[in-house]
Design an enzyme around this catalytic site. Sequence first.
Site, PDB file in Angstrom:
ATOM      1  N   SER A 229      39.211  46.011  37.461  1.00 12.75           N
ATOM      2  CA  SER A 229      40.527  45.770  38.036  1.00 12.75           C
ATOM      3  C   SER A 229      40.475  46.055  39.530  1.00 12.75           C
ATOM      4  O   SER A 229      39.954  47.097  39.945  1.00 12.75           O
ATOM      5  CB  SER A 229      41.578  46.653  37.374  1.00 12.75           C
TER       6      SER A 229
ATOM      7  N   HIS B 137      44.888  40.480  43.937  1.00  9.96           N
ATOM      8  CA  HIS B 137      44.641  41.167  42.672  1.00  9.96           C
ATOM      9  C   HIS B 137      43.620  40.353  41.885  1.00  9.96           C
ATOM     10  O   HIS B 137      43.657  39.113  41.895  1.00  9.96           O
ATOM     11  CB  HIS B 137      45.927  41.287  41.861  1.00  9.96           C
TER      12      HIS B 137
ATOM     13  N   ASN C 196      41.453  40.833  37.957  1.00  9.76           N
ATOM     14  CA  ASN C 196      41.158  41.656  36.785  1.00  9.76           C
ATOM     15  C   ASN C 196      40.525  40.769  35.727  1.00  9.76           C
ATOM     16  O   ASN C 196      40.981  39.663  35.483  1.00  9.76           O
ATOM     17  CB  ASN C 196      42.447  42.282  36.244  1.00  9.76           C
TER      18      ASN C 196
ATOM     19  N   HIS D 146      43.150  28.580  45.244  1.00  8.58           N
ATOM     20  CA  HIS D 146      43.343  27.825  44.007  1.00  8.58           C
ATOM     21  C   HIS D 146      42.173  26.882  43.743  1.00  8.58           C
ATOM     22  O   HIS D 146      41.755  26.721  42.584  1.00  8.58           O
ATOM     23  CB  HIS D 146      44.655  27.046  44.067  1.00  8.58           C
TER      24      HIS D 146
ATOM     25  N   GLY E   5      46.115  56.485  27.496  1.00  8.63           N
ATOM     26  CA  GLY E   5      45.601  57.728  28.056  1.00  8.63           C
ATOM     27  C   GLY E   5      44.608  57.540  29.174  1.00  8.63           C
ATOM     28  O   GLY E   5      43.705  58.359  29.355  1.00  8.63           O
TER      29      GLY E   5
ATOM     30  N   ASN F 237      43.265  57.099  33.235  1.00  7.10           N
ATOM     31  CA  ASN F 237      43.376  57.959  34.410  1.00  7.10           C
ATOM     32  C   ASN F 237      44.550  57.499  35.262  1.00  7.10           C
ATOM     33  O   ASN F 237      44.608  56.334  35.681  1.00  7.10           O
ATOM     34  CB  ASN F 237      42.067  57.899  35.199  1.00  7.10           C
TER      35      ASN F 237
END
Length: 284
Positions: A104, A118, A120, A151, A267, A269
């Site tokens: 990510s 961004h 990911n 694009h 859970g 980080n």
Amino acid sequence: MDGVDEETRAARAWFEGLRDRICAAFEAIERENGSDAVFGYTPWQRIDPSGVPGGGGTRGLMKGSVFEKVGVNVSTVGGTLEGDFARTIHGAGEDPRFTATGISLVAHMANPHAPAVHMNTRFLSTTKRWFGGGADLNPPLPYAADTADFHAALRRACDAHAPVGDYPRFSEWAEEYFFIPHRGVPRGAGGIFYDHLPADGDAFQPAFAFTRAVGEAFLAIYPEIVRRRLATPFTPEDERRMLAWRGRYAEFNLVHDRGTLFGLKTGGNIDAILMSLPPRAIWE
């Protein structure tokens, strides 16, 4: 972490290698511009709700003169999804056991003319196995040429791996997903988004090859766009527009982003999950 199979290990190795190359490319841009900024890496470990080790990852963070803040994280986690959340995850409704590995990245730039971005990609295993991810360009001050080139790079990656890569569908999906419904505006200039891309059995290699192509396309085009914009003069009003845009970006990531929710619910980080937040922002 126990229970990591060969395909998950292969995906993790690719994501880690891509991380290393992206970070090296970004550090090179900083050096070209007289900065000695480098990534700092912080490993973290996760404990599954069952109490056993549940994997972990490494958070990479750099603050420089070109990249005001950029995070590149890789994690591999697994264990048991809890309660109602398990029923929201593809293939986990009847059996909540899972593994997930992914990369990510979010970059916020010092110059308002250089677009934030961004990217990911991820591989998940429940009773189903699939890839997901994408990339989207987030310019505070958009340039048509940057949007078109970004694009085009993603379209080439899709077209080279058709029918697994489906640019019209994935581009439209990005427009729908990267949208701030409470504001009624898009988050940025779009890109591609895909999820639940089947990777069971013989479908693994085509889906994995396409996901690798998405990473390669990003690495090829985004540094090029940064270099063309990083020296553009900007005014205080340009910076104000960037900071206000960042406020909208933060709203999306805190309220609507699936990756943020998945990290918090499993859970992960906290610093790694919230590395997408900009270093400065205003709300107007």
